[in-house]
Design a protein around this motif. Sequence first.
Motif, mmCIF file in Angstrom:
data_model
loop_
_atom_site.group_PDB
_atom_site.id
_atom_site.type_symbol
_atom_site.label_atom_id
_atom_site.label_comp_id
_atom_site.label_asym_id
_atom_site.label_seq_id
_atom_site.Cartn_x
_atom_site.Cartn_y
_atom_site.Cartn_z
ATOM 1 N N ASN A 113 -2.185 5.737 3.016
ATOM 2 C CA ASN A 113 -2.540 4.556 3.802
ATOM 3 C C ASN A 113 -3.149 4.983 5.124
ATOM 4 O O ASN A 113 -2.504 5.677 5.917
ATOM 5 C CB ASN A 113 -1.294 3.699 4.058
ATOM 6 N N PHE A 160 -0.044 0.016 2.668
ATOM 7 C CA PHE A 160 -1.313 -0.386 2.044
ATOM 8 C C PHE A 160 -1.846 0.789 1.232
ATOM 9 O O PHE A 160 -1.787 1.927 1.687
ATOM 10 C CB PHE A 160 -2.321 -0.786 3.132
ATOM 11 N N THR A 162 -4.637 2.535 0.627
ATOM 12 C CA THR A 162 -6.030 2.832 0.980
ATOM 13 C C THR A 162 -6.668 3.653 -0.131
ATOM 14 O O THR A 162 -7.750 3.338 -0.608
ATOM 15 C CB THR A 162 -6.099 3.607 2.306
#
Lengths: 264, 285
Positions: A113, A160, A162
């Motif tokens: 992330n 998250f 990424t």
Amino acid sequence: MSGLGFTPNEMMTIAASRALGNDDVCFVGIGAPSAACNVARLTHAPGITLIYESGTIGTAPDVLPLSIGDGELCETAVTTVAVPEMFRYWLQGGRISIGFLGAAQLDKFGNINTTVIGDYFHPKTRLPGGGGAPEIATSSKEIYITMAQTRRGMVEKIDFFTSFGHGEGGDHRQRLGIDTAGPTLLITDLAIWRPDPATKEFTVVSLHPGVTRQQVQETCGWMVKFAAALDETPPPSELELKTLRDLQARTKAAHEGSGKGKAA
Amino acid sequence: MVKFLPLKQAVAENLNNGDSVAFEGFTHLIPTAAAHEAIRQGFRDLTLIRMTPDLIYDQMIGMGMAKKIIFSYVGNPGVGLLRRARDAIENGFPRSIEVEEHSHAGMANAYEAGAAGLPCAVFRGYRGAGLAAVNPNIKSVTCPFTGEVLAAVPSIRPDVTFIHAQKADKKGNVLVEGIIGIQKEAVLAARRAVVTVEEVVDNFDDLHPNLTVLPRWTIAAISVVPGGSHPSYAHGYYARDNAAYLEWDEIAADREKFQAWMQANVIEKSADDFAARVEHLRKAA
């Protein structure tokens, strides 16, 4: 690390540089990966091809770039191509053997992330985001990751996705139709980690000199697994250390030297 | 057909409130002078498109000019975060902005599709990536020949693109060299393009035939602004002002300090001030 004659960060960069070979074609992330790749080039892997996402292919900078698009990269490159060509022909086309990434947040399956801390739509901290990483992570033949260990950085659950590592572990990549190996190596300031062949969870395979298991666990947010046969990372050689320190000294001088202090 | 214009006039004639606009430059040849002129003219409600928003979009967002930003890396390259953009995204200051986020591969493919006149770009991307779940403009298509599922994003077609380039010839053809980034695609994808250049030369007769030259009929206006990409750099002219990127981190960290800096260095200045800013960087290039 006064007693050892080198810092944990120096050990990290040098251990990472050793993982790179002369025949590798390496897509280089800025920061720690960039330092490691250039130490490799200046020591045991003079033939390595370093590629930065600005389109510079086969670059050999004398100082470390501050950005992925510093002029030094273009001046020393074999060729410089447009950004769409970089991502389409060279990365998507399967020409990259190793994608070398850093991470703000990492989990035990090598998912990264660099996008947000907190909720995506109402972030506590908005980070720069992925840049090239989402496709580097899936189109490079394999991925190396390097970062200094902290409990904030190495977490049980990232905020998250990424870039995708091994997802939930096991065969998650294959289930998504991703045919590249994904993260195969993690080099921190304390240890070298490799994914378990079946679960894909990062496992410590080598401790850097003077580092204890406890230190590795204290600076990591998940329950750390250690290999049954744990190695000790060989300390930096004189040449490796001198190469890294000279490179960093040249870099510091160059970046400060172009500043406004010297103007007028 | 291309016109040579003072920057003030080139910006006024080609940018409007509410436009979608790309000020492109992939760490090199960033069109700072054009962005600063847009700031002085005070445009509003812009959709700002750029792979690497960088300092100039931090400045435009901080001045409240953007209603939306389309990007793939919202950082200060090699330094860290863009603090005015963060303030807008995290706190809605000075106004809230809409965010459309892609990867570099997604943006690069989307510009290329725009230049190619296609409605969308198709590529192998976003596999396992969280962006696909938060950006409704990231979709997928199935290859009709192999059945492979590929990513699709809409092409980028800005109302206007601004770039900085090394030189134009007297007819208005433009040369871009070094790290050429996405400049050619961004110009050809846009309805209008404005180029600032370091200098104008008589002709391009002695250039290598494969250099990136944008023919004059692809460009609306050219403005001569030496130093116009500072603190970025112009390959062959002056070096990147890395110290300025480091300094920006401090300036942008504070709302009042930012406003004071913008007043002194943008609002009260003009395009003519750029040449002096790169004087000390010319030998290093």
